[in-house]
Design a protein around this motif. Sequence first.
Motif, PDB file in Angstrom:
ATOM      1  N   MET A  83     124.591  22.477 -57.999  1.00 38.98           N
ATOM      2  CA  MET A  83     124.077  23.738 -58.518  1.00 38.98           C
ATOM      3  C   MET A  83     123.659  24.625 -57.370  1.00 38.98           C
ATOM      4  N   GLN A  84     123.940  25.917 -57.486  1.00 41.78           N
ATOM      5  CA  GLN A  84     123.624  26.842 -56.414  1.00 41.78           C
ATOM      6  C   GLN A  84     122.315  27.568 -56.683  1.00 41.78           C
ATOM      7  N   CYS A  85     121.573  27.843 -55.591  1.00 49.82           N
ATOM      8  CA  CYS A  85     120.411  28.718 -55.660  1.00 49.82           C
ATOM      9  C   CYS A  85     120.819  30.052 -55.058  1.00 49.82           C
ATOM     10  N   HIS A  86     120.433  31.162 -55.690  1.00 46.06           N
ATOM     11  CA  HIS A  86     120.837  32.481 -55.221  1.00 46.06           C
ATOM     12  C   HIS A  86     119.612  33.303 -54.866  1.00 46.06           C
ATOM     13  N   GLU A  87     119.753  34.159 -53.873  1.00 46.91           N
ATOM     14  CA  GLU A  87     118.685  35.083 -53.477  1.00 46.91           C
ATOM     15  C   GLU A  87     119.196  36.500 -53.675  1.00 46.91           C
ATOM     16  N   PHE A  88     118.380  37.377 -54.299  1.00 53.51           N
ATOM     17  CA  PHE A  88     118.813  38.723 -54.598  1.00 53.51           C
ATOM     18  C   PHE A  88     117.813  39.732 -54.031  1.00 53.51           C
TER      19      PHE A  88
ATOM     20  N   GLN B 123     117.102  17.263 -60.228  1.00 55.40           N
ATOM     21  CA  GLN B 123     117.234  16.073 -61.060  1.00 55.40           C
ATOM     22  C   GLN B 123     118.109  15.012 -60.401  1.00 55.40           C
ATOM     23  N   ASP B 124     118.806  15.370 -59.336  1.00 60.74           N
ATOM     24  CA  ASP B 124     119.643  14.401 -58.625  1.00 60.74           C
ATOM     25  C   ASP B 124     118.834  13.523 -57.679  1.00 60.74           C
ATOM     26  N   LYS B 125     117.479  13.584 -57.795  1.00 60.80           N
ATOM     27  CA  LYS B 125     116.561  12.770 -56.990  1.00 60.80           C
ATOM     28  C   LYS B 125     116.568  13.174 -55.516  1.00 60.80           C
ATOM     29  N   HIS B 126     116.924  14.410 -55.225  1.00 59.17           N
ATOM     30  CA  HIS B 126     116.974  14.862 -53.837  1.00 59.17           C
ATOM     31  C   HIS B 126     116.000  16.017 -53.597  1.00 59.17           C
ATOM     32  N   PHE B 127     115.409  15.979 -52.416  1.00 54.05           N
ATOM     33  CA  PHE B 127     114.695  17.121 -51.864  1.00 54.05           C
ATOM     34  C   PHE B 127     115.576  17.709 -50.761  1.00 54.05           C
ATOM     35  N   THR B 128     115.758  19.021 -50.742  1.00 56.72           N
ATOM     36  CA  THR B 128     116.561  19.666 -49.692  1.00 56.72           C
ATOM     37  C   THR B 128     115.835  20.890 -49.168  1.00 56.72           C
ATOM     38  N   TRP B 129     116.222  21.303 -47.960  1.00 62.17           N
ATOM     39  CA  TRP B 129     115.728  22.592 -47.468  1.00 62.17           C
ATOM     40  C   TRP B 129     116.808  23.294 -46.661  1.00 62.17           C
ATOM     41  N   HIS B 130     116.807  24.639 -46.798  1.00 60.80           N
ATOM     42  CA  HIS B 130     117.810  25.502 -46.197  1.00 60.80           C
ATOM     43  C   HIS B 130     117.141  26.567 -45.340  1.00 60.80           C
ATOM     44  N   CYS B 131     117.906  27.109 -44.416  1.00 63.80           N
ATOM     45  CA  CYS B 131     117.474  28.295 -43.684  1.00 63.80           C
ATOM     46  C   CYS B 131     117.737  29.498 -44.576  1.00 63.80           C
TER      47      CYS B 131
ATOM     48  N   ALA C  55     122.595  23.605 -53.200  1.00 65.24           N
ATOM     49  CA  ALA C  55     121.421  22.770 -52.983  1.00 65.24           C
ATOM     50  C   ALA C  55     121.512  21.391 -53.633  1.00 65.24           C
ATOM     51  N   HIS C  56     121.965  21.322 -54.885  1.00 65.86           N
ATOM     52  CA  HIS C  56     121.881  20.068 -55.632  1.00 65.86           C
ATOM     53  C   HIS C  56     123.122  19.861 -56.484  1.00 65.86           C
ATOM     54  N   GLN C  57     123.291  18.600 -56.906  1.00 61.26           N
ATOM     55  CA  GLN C  57     124.410  18.224 -57.767  1.00 61.26           C
ATOM     56  C   GLN C  57     124.032  18.266 -59.243  1.00 61.26           C
ATOM     57  N   SER C  58     122.770  18.520 -59.529  1.00 62.41           N
ATOM     58  CA  SER C  58     122.319  18.665 -60.917  1.00 62.41           C
ATOM     59  C   SER C  58     121.227  19.724 -60.943  1.00 62.41           C
ATOM     60  N   ARG C  59     120.567  19.865 -62.083  1.00 64.90           N
ATOM     61  CA  ARG C  59     119.637  20.982 -62.291  1.00 64.90           C
ATOM     62  C   ARG C  59     118.534  21.017 -61.239  1.00 64.90           C
ATOM     63  N   VAL C  60     118.318  22.204 -60.677  1.00 65.70           N
ATOM     64  CA  VAL C  60     117.217  22.414 -59.738  1.00 65.70           C
ATOM     65  C   VAL C  60     115.916  22.481 -60.524  1.00 65.70           C
ATOM     66  N   ILE C  61     114.927  21.693 -60.105  1.00 67.16           N
ATOM     67  CA  ILE C  61     113.662  21.624 -60.835  1.00 67.16           C
ATOM     68  C   ILE C  61     112.610  22.551 -60.232  1.00 67.16           C
ATOM     69  N   MET C  62     112.450  22.510 -58.901  1.00 67.37           N
ATOM     70  CA  MET C  62     111.439  23.349 -58.253  1.00 67.37           C
ATOM     71  C   MET C  62     111.998  23.944 -56.980  1.00 67.37           C
ATOM     72  N   ILE C  63     111.575  25.176 -56.677  1.00 71.26           N
ATOM     73  CA  ILE C  63     111.954  25.833 -55.428  1.00 71.26           C
ATOM     74  C   ILE C  63     110.710  26.438 -54.783  1.00 71.26           C
TER      75      ILE C  63
END
Length: 311
Positions: A1-6, A45-53, A23-31
């Motif tokens: 699933m993609q996170c978008h910035e506008f 929900q994919d049990k991952h924490f990620t961070w991006h620039c 960011a994730h392979q399933s639904r993003v829960i918190m950003i």
Amino acid sequence: MQCHEFILSEDYNKMTLVKSYQAHQSRVIMILFVLEMEWVLSTGQDKHFTWHCSESGQRLGGYRTSAGACGLQFDVETRHVFVGDHSGQVTILKLEQESCSLVTTFKGHTGGVTALCWDPIQRVLFSGSSDHSIIMWDIGGRKGTAIELQGHNDKVQSLSYAHHTRQLISCGADGGIVVWNMDVERQETPEWLDSDSCQKCDQPFFWNFKQMWDSKKIGLRQHHCRKCGKAVCGKCSSKRSSIPLMGFEFEVRVCDSCHESITDEERAPTATFHDSKHNIVHVHFDATRGWLLTSGTDKVIKLWDMTPVVS
């Protein structure tokens, strides 16, 4: 699933996509957007924490949690991120520019972590859970202290902290809004002790077949005193009492001797309770004005002036 910035275009009628994060392979829960570091943090929900620039959109790293993550907080000074998950575990990670390392994990809830709140001044982490409880973790003191707070009858949905008054605001699915005074000397709840017989009258518990046979007595059900932690029978723990300094604002089971030792001053409440009249789902607290915004399952949004109680 993609996170978008506008961003909004100059005519204020259209948004322009600035960045897109895979960011994730399933639904993003918190950003969470960390302005000081130009980082975008997320859990899924994919049990991952990620961070991006946030500027380049580059994925800087990630970490797999033990269960789906549902709580997220970040400390700018130490670059520590706190992730709570559905197993009840809290994970602390140290983030660098393009790497992360595990600091520690800890677990005190019997249900999933539903809310996290970080106090960077006292260096204390608060976690709320579906088990109806709140735990205050002493992170900065490095003493391993964990203080339990019991004031809800359903899962804790949100936590906010008023730094200037040292008050914690918790909101629950039970509709309750609780304001906790954290400027008091609180006590840790004791560990429950194991025993085959009542530690007050020595009557055997129902699984202690040998002692039941030897004494020709029927085994009793085991209970625990919330103040001393001893294993006791129902007859030796027939009383109830609130113990606010231990986090028990409601009356709980205590043994008879502990009940006699608790003074009226020790029963004085350290929290105030308020009914929002709806099952709270989402919350936002504006500490500047002392306003609390709640939304519930009744599809109603309510704005509360908290200044009479958060002061």
